[in-house]
Scaffold this active site. Structure first.
Site, mmCIF file in Angstrom:
data_model
loop_
_atom_site.group_PDB
_atom_site.id
_atom_site.type_symbol
_atom_site.label_atom_id
_atom_site.label_comp_id
_atom_site.label_asym_id
_atom_site.label_seq_id
_atom_site.Cartn_x
_atom_site.Cartn_y
_atom_site.Cartn_z
ATOM 1 N N CYS A 65 -6.877 -2.390 20.515
ATOM 2 C CA CYS A 65 -6.441 -3.578 19.771
ATOM 3 C C CYS A 65 -5.271 -4.256 20.489
ATOM 4 C CB CYS A 65 -6.025 -3.176 18.356
ATOM 5 S SG CYS A 65 -5.551 -4.604 17.350
ATOM 6 N N CYS A 69 1.279 -3.183 16.268
ATOM 7 C CA CYS A 69 1.772 -2.516 15.053
ATOM 8 C C CYS A 69 2.337 -1.133 15.439
ATOM 9 C CB CYS A 69 0.650 -2.377 14.029
ATOM 10 S SG CYS A 69 -0.199 -3.946 13.718
ATOM 11 N N CYS A 72 0.523 2.275 14.833
ATOM 12 C CA CYS A 72 -0.941 2.353 14.940
ATOM 13 C C CYS A 72 -1.420 2.938 16.269
ATOM 14 C CB CYS A 72 -1.536 0.966 14.748
ATOM 15 S SG CYS A 72 -3.334 1.018 14.825
ATOM 16 N N CYS A 109 -15.619 1.634 3.045
ATOM 17 C CA CYS A 109 -14.735 0.708 3.754
ATOM 18 C C CYS A 109 -14.976 0.816 5.245
ATOM 19 C CB CYS A 109 -13.273 1.053 3.475
ATOM 20 S SG CYS A 109 -12.898 1.206 1.730
ATOM 21 N N CYS A 140 -16.161 -2.792 1.488
ATOM 22 C CA CYS A 140 -14.825 -3.255 1.845
ATOM 23 C C CYS A 140 -14.753 -3.296 3.364
ATOM 24 C CB CYS A 140 -13.781 -2.283 1.290
ATOM 25 S SG CYS A 140 -12.100 -2.621 1.835
ATOM 26 N N CYS A 200 -7.493 -6.054 -1.208
ATOM 27 C CA CYS A 200 -6.919 -4.720 -1.077
ATOM 28 C C CYS A 200 -5.715 -4.886 -0.154
ATOM 29 C CB CYS A 200 -7.952 -3.773 -0.462
ATOM 30 S SG CYS A 200 -7.284 -2.146 -0.045
ATOM 31 N N ARG A 272 -3.774 3.132 -4.607
ATOM 32 C CA ARG A 272 -4.490 4.099 -3.764
ATOM 33 C C ARG A 272 -3.556 4.975 -2.964
ATOM 34 N NH1 ARG A 272 -8.801 1.419 -0.698
ATOM 35 N NH2 ARG A 272 -9.799 1.748 -2.689
HETATM 36 S S1 SF4 Z 1 -2.995 -1.855 12.536
HETATM 37 FE FE1 SF4 Z 1 -3.775 -1.199 14.570
HETATM 38 S S2 SF4 Z 1 -5.879 -1.955 14.608
HETATM 39 FE FE2 SF4 Z 1 -4.831 -3.076 12.978
HETATM 40 S S3 SF4 Z 1 -4.026 -4.928 13.936
HETATM 41 FE FE3 SF4 Z 1 -2.368 -3.409 14.067
HETATM 42 S S4 SF4 Z 1 -2.668 -2.440 16.087
HETATM 43 FE FE4 SF4 Z 1 -4.588 -3.504 15.578
#
Ligand code: SF4
Length: 331
Positions: A65, A69, A72, A109, A140, A200, A272
């Site tokens: 990705c 984040c 993540c 999901c 979802c 959600c 949740r």
């Molecule tokens: S949470 Fe992870 S998968 Fe989702 S946008 Fe952020 S970096 Fe990408």
């Protein structure tokens, strides 16, 4: 005394979206027994406290990705050992959905590690949504940022829920993500809501934020134009290689308080208990249910992090005398 600072709620009142930060802070400051009692009272007004809704989460497109984040493992720029994969075939996804249904899930999901979906990818996701619905499961997806037109296409395919989290308080947010703004998230949530898809939306506890940020996060969720129908509260799963893994381990009591305040502030939402159950004791999970959590993820496919095995969840339910919520379509 905290009890006096947080007036007793009118249990029959309509859900409020005009909470002040001071009101949310006063709830967090309640003595723990008062807070949990109040949350359980609200919970019983709207739900059977012995029932838990079960969802299964499948990663349909893992890793690689472009977003950053901090928590993540799927962000391409962190070295976490997660290998980037392609979007799964529709048939393979539906085979997993069938297994999830057999294991007792009522909602399936599907998550894809995208900044936002390309229209070609959305074609495949729409087929997955239709297939999941045909199995009698609620559907979802979580695909990143959406335009209004994309939300409309998902609605037309029959999508029930779209997951898009606020993650943390507006104040702490710049410490967690630089590649999209809080407003970007609010815009996607508005597109989803406007398309008539259930929302959600929740956040994460344990990323090094302060108690004040928990107030800010619940305040942001509870003052959206309408409460999200589903509010996942995640406990950070510390994955080596991600910046957020540097912080202190989660305070379980503070986590339960966050669940309880979410329940009181958003009385009719499904709250949740989400990522992070793997490392949570049965006792902490039991306290979360007592505080008003009434939905969990089931099975071992919670995106890329471990989740307690189906059998241990069944055993926990048996010990607590709780049971899965009935399937929405009665199969
Ligand atoms: S949470 Fe992870 S998968 Fe989702 S946008 Fe952020 S970096 Fe990408």
């Amino acid at each position: 005394m905290g009890v006096m600072n947080a007036p007793a709620p009118d249990l029959d009142a309509a859900p409020r979206t005009d909470w002040t930060r001071a009101e949310i802070a006063a709830l967090f400051a309640l003595p723990f027994p008062d807070l949990v009692f109040r949350a359980q009272s609200v919970h019983r007004r709207h739900f059977d406290p012995t029932q838990v809704q079960i969802s299964t989460l499948l990663s349909i497109k893992t890793g690689g990705c472009p977003e950053d984040c901090a928590y993540c493992p799927q962000a391409a720029q962190y070295d976490t050992g997660v290998r980037a994969g392609k979007l799964m075939d529709v048939d393979a996804v539906l085979a997993d959905a069938k297994r999830a249904r057999e294991a007792g899930a009522t909602r399936f999901c599907m998550g894809a590690a995208w900044r936002s979906p390309k229209d070609k990818d959305l074609d495949a996701v729409c087929e997955m949504v239709k297939g999941v619905k045909a199995l009698g499961l609620e559907s979802c997806v979580t695909l990143g940022m959406l335009t209004g037109a994309q939300a409309g296409r998902l609605k037309d395919a029959g999508l029930d829920y779209y997951n898009h989290n606020l993650d943390t308080s507006p104040d702490y947010y710049p410490h967690i993500i630089s590649t999209r703004t809080y407003q970007d998230r609010l815009d996607t949530l508005a597109h989803v809501r406007d398309a008539g898809i259930h929302v959600c939306c929740g956040g994460i506890v344990g990323m090094g934020e302060s108690a004040e940020d928990h107030v800010g996060m619940i305040h942001a969720l509870a003052t959206l134009p309408a409460h999200p129908e589903s509010v996942p509260i995640n406990a950070l799963v510390q994955v080596e290689g991600t910046p957020a893994a540097q912080g202190q381990a989660l305070d379980g009591i503070e986590f339960v308080r966050t669940i309880a305040v979410a329940r009181i502030a958003m009385p009719r939402s499904m709250v949740r208990l989400s990522a992070g159950r793997e490392t949570m004791s049965a006792e902490t999970q039991a306290l979360c249910f007592l505080a008003g959590a009434n939905s969990i993820f089931y099975g071992e496919k919670l995106l890329t992090t471990p989740n307690p095995a189906v059998d241990s969840d069944r055993a926990l339910f048996a010990r607590l005398g709780m049971r899965p919520m009935d399937a929405p379509t009665g199969h």
